[in-house]
Design an enzyme around this catalytic site. Structure first.
Site, PDB file in Angstrom:
ATOM      1  N   PRO A  95       2.631  -5.099  -5.210  1.00 42.47           N
ATOM      2  CA  PRO A  95       3.159  -5.622  -6.472  1.00 42.47           C
ATOM      3  C   PRO A  95       4.181  -4.678  -7.072  1.00 42.47           C
ATOM      4  CG  PRO A  95       0.792  -5.884  -6.396  1.00 42.47           C
ATOM      5  CD  PRO A  95       1.172  -5.074  -5.196  1.00 42.47           C
ATOM      6  N   CYS A  96       5.225  -5.255  -7.611  1.00 40.86           N
ATOM      7  CA  CYS A  96       6.366  -4.431  -8.014  1.00 40.86           C
ATOM      8  C   CYS A  96       6.888  -4.789  -9.388  1.00 40.86           C
ATOM      9  CB  CYS A  96       7.489  -4.609  -6.988  1.00 40.86           C
ATOM     10  SG  CYS A  96       7.819  -6.342  -6.621  1.00 40.86           S
TER      11      CYS A  96
END
Length: 351
Positions: A79-80
């Site tokens: 996740p970014c």
């Protein structure tokens, strides 16, 4: 021969779809989202999934799914959102800032898991923002973690339109191996430069035009938003391939901020990047509404057989966060060719 693979932070499956299509044996997917789990179980019932915070999953638990021998490949897109270039990177709210920092730390969790499992090849996908996070020090730290684990790894900013995806989508791809092979990346097979002697970029219209003919007929994940009359009036002012003319709006249509959702796609060009947002993708090339989830999924090159669970916003997030399967399959076939190259050179020991 099939090669054992696990997908960390698997999401809607865009990355492992391509690897499975290329012949890799997906032993396990891991994510931490109940809707992702529902989508996964509906579409990939034969691939086990662990739905839990990866920081709470033990190495021994994962090994139960892998069986004997070494992992061939670990893939994943941590996740970014914490450092996406969309929106502010750092919040003044301590709780929000801590949540963002936690999301970013998952990239390092991926790197640390590599030390435990020591797969022969690694593939990581992330947003462009990782290049400049903390003035580049964050990515430098990730690469150092991989180097300390015994990997030769490199990163490259890739536009997936250069690989046939009908979408301008820039993402950072990290590839590494511990078999002694020089790291390289798949060569583009499309280009927007006529001097490159490659086919031109694919347009988004070919991917979605038949859905326009459905009209109001129901189709899975193909439900149009009910826009307000004011927004429809705004959409009518947006030219194909253009954006809302903010400086020349009637007073009744003015608002303080207009984002990417007030841009209309062009039938002759790739789409703008499909990103998860507040229920809104870009505007359809010919209709006065935003794209449906199914249209966005088509542009992301998901087959219609993949069904996204949840409400419309939740479906959109799954689609927008995914790696386009068309690109991931080309990436997987490239990794296959690298494995074969290593085997031909005597660098790859099969378990």
């Amino acid at each position: 021969m099939s090669y054992k693979t696990i997908d960390l932070f698997s999401g809607a499956g865009g990355l492992h779809i391509g690897f499975e299509n290329a012949g890799f044996d997906i032993k396990l997917c891991i994510d931490n989202d109940n809707l992702v789990e529902q989508t996964h179980k509906r579409n990939f019932p034969n691939i086990p999934i662990i739905n839990r915070d990866i920081r709470e999953i033990t190495v021994d638990e994962i090994k139960q799914y892998i069986g004997n021998g070494t992992l061939d490949v670990v893939i994943g897109g941590p996740p970014c959102q914490g450092f996406s270039t969309i929106g502010k990177r750092v919040s003044s709210d301590p709780e929000k800032r801590a949540k963002h920092d936690s999301r970013n730390d998952l990239v390092l969790v991926y790197a640390n898991l590599i030390k435990d499992f020591r797969p022969k090849f690694i593939v990581m996908e992330n947003v462009k923002g990782i290049l400049t996070l903390k003035n580049g020090e964050y990515l430098k730290n990730v690469m150092k973690q991989l180097e300390d684990a015994g990997y030769d790894a490199k990163y490259k900013l890739i536009n997936m339109a250069d690989y046939g995806v009908p979408e301008i989508r820039e993402r950072v791809i990290i590839i590494g191996n511990r078999v002694g092979l020089p790291v390289s990346f798949p060569e583009p097979d499309h280009s927007d430069n006529p001097d490159d002697d490659l086919p031109g970029w694919n347009n988004c219209w070919d991917a979605i035009k038949d859905l326009e003919l459905l009209g109001d007929k129901p189709a899975i994940n193909h439900v149009a938003l009910k826009h307000t009359a004011k927004n429809i009036a705004r959409y009518k002012l947006i030219p194909e391939g253009g954006r809302l003319p903010e400086d020349d709006l009637p007073p009744e249509l003015y608002r303080r901020n207009f984002g990417n959702t007030y841009k209309r796609l062009s039938r002759t060009r790739p789409a703008l990047t499909m990103v998860p947002g507040n229920d809104a993708f870009p505007i359809h090339p010919t209709l006065h509404r935003s794209l449906t989830v199914r249209e966005a999924a088509r542009i992301q090159t998901f087959p219609d057989s993949i069904i996204f669970e949840g409400n419309r916003r939740q479906q959109g997030h799954q689609v927008g966060n995914a790696v386009p399967p068309m690109f991931s399959e080309k990436l997987a076939n490239f990794i296959l060719s690298e494995i074969q190259k290593a085997k031909d050179s005597g660098l790859y020991e099969c378990d």
